[in-house]
Write an enzyme that holds these catalytic residues in place. Structure first.
Site, PDB file in Angstrom:
ATOM      1  N   ALA A 185      58.459  11.695  15.596  1.00 34.40           N
ATOM      2  CA  ALA A 185      57.388  12.467  14.965  1.00 34.40           C
ATOM      3  C   ALA A 185      56.453  13.010  16.029  1.00 34.40           C
ATOM      4  O   ALA A 185      56.400  12.509  17.161  1.00 34.40           O
ATOM      5  CB  ALA A 185      56.610  11.599  13.974  1.00 34.40           C
ATOM      6  N   GLY A 245      48.851  15.822  16.434  1.00 35.47           N
ATOM      7  CA  GLY A 245      47.866  16.397  17.327  1.00 35.47           C
ATOM      8  C   GLY A 245      47.473  15.478  18.473  1.00 35.47           C
ATOM      9  O   GLY A 245      47.045  15.943  19.534  1.00 35.47           O
ATOM     10  N   GLU A 259      52.911  11.834  20.407  1.00 36.09           N
ATOM     11  CA  GLU A 259      54.251  11.828  19.844  1.00 36.09           C
ATOM     12  C   GLU A 259      54.745  10.400  19.719  1.00 36.09           C
ATOM     13  O   GLU A 259      54.292   9.506  20.437  1.00 36.09           O
ATOM     14  CB  GLU A 259      55.192  12.634  20.744  1.00 36.09           C
ATOM     15  CG  GLU A 259      54.812  14.103  20.864  1.00 36.09           C
ATOM     16  CD  GLU A 259      55.571  14.819  21.970  1.00 36.09           C
ATOM     17  OE1 GLU A 259      56.102  15.908  21.700  1.00 36.09           O
ATOM     18  OE2 GLU A 259      55.618  14.275  23.086  1.00 36.09           O
ATOM     19  N   ASP A 286      43.792   4.260   5.996  1.00 35.61           N
ATOM     20  CA  ASP A 286      44.746   5.367   6.014  1.00 35.61           C
ATOM     21  C   ASP A 286      46.042   4.977   5.288  1.00 35.61           C
ATOM     22  O   ASP A 286      47.131   5.343   5.720  1.00 35.61           O
ATOM     23  CB  ASP A 286      45.046   5.782   7.451  1.00 35.61           C
ATOM     24  CG  ASP A 286      45.711   7.155   7.540  1.00 35.61           C
ATOM     25  OD1 ASP A 286      45.578   7.950   6.589  1.00 35.61           O
ATOM     26  OD2 ASP A 286      46.373   7.430   8.560  1.00 35.61           O
TER      27      ASP A 286
END
Length: 374
Positions: free
Chosen positions: A17, A20, A23, A149
């Site tokens: 993946a 911003g 990685e 989250d």
């Protein structure tokens, strides 16, 4: 980063993946004697790694993540800086995130995930969150960890039916050396709780709201609010404006809807006070429906809906050295269609003889794309 490149003792295999901040790669950890282990390697972008404030936040994340050790949490076991690149080595979960699974259900069967599997996944997530919420320091002082989250992309499901919570990267904790910047809301629509938008303080009930939003999406096939209209979505979250699950699908049991709606209460005081309280309610409901909450059942379901896809082939290739896991149930008849396959799974309840067992801060590409709100 090119395949074959080495960071510390980790050899890059491929990219999982990209976001911003950096990685995530699949990599092999190489040790003396030739022993190897596949891991997930989070690598921060160089420009951010050179920023002292960001580097400090990343170190906080590493400290927090490596202090968590639970079967329902993705394990982190190494962190460092090589050639001015910050990295965090984590357990690689060979499987899918919940968003992938929801999408596969819609694509394969044209309907949401069966309730028995959603309840099992939710209960396992609650176990991991409960462990994190109760963590204390060396002097038995509560760390006050809140994930902040919880979303489909951060709920990972292995091919063995294991469920793990990923990415405590923006978690609130007493371990953090710095406060997060004021005015920056932590979390993502449509799973963010009202108190996160108000910046009025978060606690464990914030994670309960987010998990309620995940359950809502899994049950109805829709987001609780439309994240494409940010201003309206924020107001809807703050005021608790959303369609009730049974208004969208009358076949959703009233008792299950009630659990979701309590978790989604606008005021934290109206939600479940703790994660165990919500878990107990879900397990009580599962018992009333005679559902068997089983990792083996979930693993069979993954095979049923994901086998043959490119994603399945890629993930399964990592298990080429393992013997195939035997199915926990009899094979479906050859003429079983999508409806019969789901119905048969839902009818396998406690009177069967089946065995049972009681990464990034950006969503992974391929997440569930529900139909738009009306």
């Amino acid at each position: 980063m090119d395949r074959g490149k080495t960071i510390s003792r980790y050899r890059i295999l491929d990219r999982i993946a990209e976001g911003g901040m950096g990685e995530v790669y699949r990599a092999k950890m190489e040790t003396l004697g030739g022993a190897e282990k596949v891991v997930a390697l989070k690598v921060v972008r160089r420009a951010l790694a050179e920023n002292d404030e960001f580097a400090s936040l990343f170190i906080d994340e590493a400290r927090l993540a490596m202090g968590l050790s639970h079967v329902n949490i993705v394990q982190s076991f190494d962190a460092g800086r090589i050639d001015n690149q910050l990295f965090l080595a984590m357990e690689y979960v060979a499987g899918f995130h919940l968003g992938d699974l929801l999408q596969a259900c819609e694509r394969r069967f044209g309907q949401p995930i069966p309730h028995r599997y959603l309840i099992y996944i939710t209960v396992e997530v609650l176990k991991g969150l409960d462990y994190a919420h109760r963590r204390v320091d060396s002097q038995d002082r509560p760390l006050g960890i809140v994930h902040r989250d919880v979303s489909p992309g951060n709920i990972l499901i292995s091919l063995e039916g294991e469920v793990k919570v990923a990415d405590f990267g923006i978690a609130k904790s007493a371990l953090r050396s710095r406060k997060t910047t004021a005015g920056r809301v932590k979390g993502k629509l449509p799973y963010i709780a009202p108190e996160q938008l108000r910046e009025s303080g978060v606690d464990r009930r914030t994670d309960i709201y987010s998990l309620g939003a995940v359950m809502y999406e899994a049950l109805t096939g829709r987001w609780i609010v439309d994240p494409n209209d940010i201003e309206r979505a924020m107001q809807d979250v703050l005021k608790g404006r959303f369609a009730r699950p049974r208004d969208i699908d009358p076949d959703i049991p009233a008792a299950l809807e009630a659990i979701v709606l309590r978790a989604l209460s606008t005021e934290p005081g109206d939600r479940y006070p703790t994660v165990p309280a919500m878990r107990q309610e879900l397990e009580r409901y599962a018992l009333s429906e005679r559902y068997l909450l089983s990792s083996a059942d979930l693993a069979d379901f993954l095979v049923e809906i994901c086998s043959g896809t490119d994603e399945w082939k890629a993930v399964s290739s990592l298990r080429s050295t393992e013997s195939p896991r035997p199915s926990s149930s009899s094979p479906a008849p050859e003429d079983a269609g999508p409806f019969n396959a789901l119905l048969g799974a839902d009818l396998r309840k406690l009177d069967t003889a089946d065995s049972y067992s009681v990464f990034t801060t950006d969503e992974v590409p391929g997440a569930f794309d529900p139909e738009p709100l009306v």
